[in-house]
Design an enzyme around this catalytic site. Structure first.
Site: not given
Length: 203
Positions: A83, A91-93, A124
């Site tokens: 992520n 960042i994927c959050l 994701d």
């Protein structure tokens, strides 16, 4: 910076500094150039993860519209995680995007990122190559993530050594005349197969 944002950040800065997590050296924060809109965050790698023992540096930019919009956060320390981009530190959050709420704080962000290191979401991903390795070859992912932690997030005698990885990096640097970081990325992305890593740099 808007007055409401300034007041919030001053309060949150104090909150992080006085928090239990800060006292235990799990998270910390500092101003960059004495600016409340430009922060440097630090999180320690959680126990029983490939990131244990590492200290990860974060770039945190506070927008004028804070706290109604989330801070812009990226990893400055290179990390191997589904992520988090291994190239840019993006960042994927969800709470840094559409799930942000004005009640959230910088402390929330730091603790959420620490939790992300404990529980990746490979379905994701921010980094598709890392996510594929995570799903297809988890043991190889763990070794690679631990190696990256050792190289980029640890100092001194705490570092782990992987003679096989070190040897392959040196060989790829010699064969392809690339620097160490590029060799490491090519090998990490190809499950440490020297031949495939060499081909990836040729294509």
């Amino acid at each position: 910076m808007a007055n409401i944002a300034t007041q919030r950040i001053q309060r949150e800065f104090s909150e992080v500094t006085k928090s239990d997590e800060s006292q235990k050296n799990l998270i910390s924060i500092e101003l960059v150039n004495n600016s409340l809109s430009d922060l440097r965050g630090y999180i320690s790698g959680p126990p029983d993860t490939p990131y244990e023992g590492g200290i990860f540096h974060l770039d945190i930019k506070i927008p004028e519209t804070y706290p109604f919009n989330p801070p812009k956060v990226r990893f400055l320390t290179k990390i191997w995680h589904p992520n988090i981009s291994s190239v840019t530190g993006a960042i994927c959050l969800d709470i840094l995007k559409d799930q942000w709420a004005a009640a959230m704080t910088i402390r929330t962000v730091l603790l959420s990122l620490q939790a992300l290191l404990s529980g990746a979401e490979p379905d994701d991903p921010q980094d598709a190559v890392v996510a594929k390795q995570y799903k297809d070859s988890y043991e190889m992912f763990k070794l690679t993530a631990k190696h990256w932690t050792s190289v980029y997030a640890m100092t001194g005698f705490d570092k782990w050594r992987y003679p096989d990885f070190d040897y392959k990096i040196q060989r790829l640097m010699e064969i392809m005349k690339v620097d160490e970081d590029r060799a490491r990325v090519a090998l990490s992305s190809n499950n440490w197969d020297l031949e495939k890593a060499t081909q990836s740099l040729l294509s």
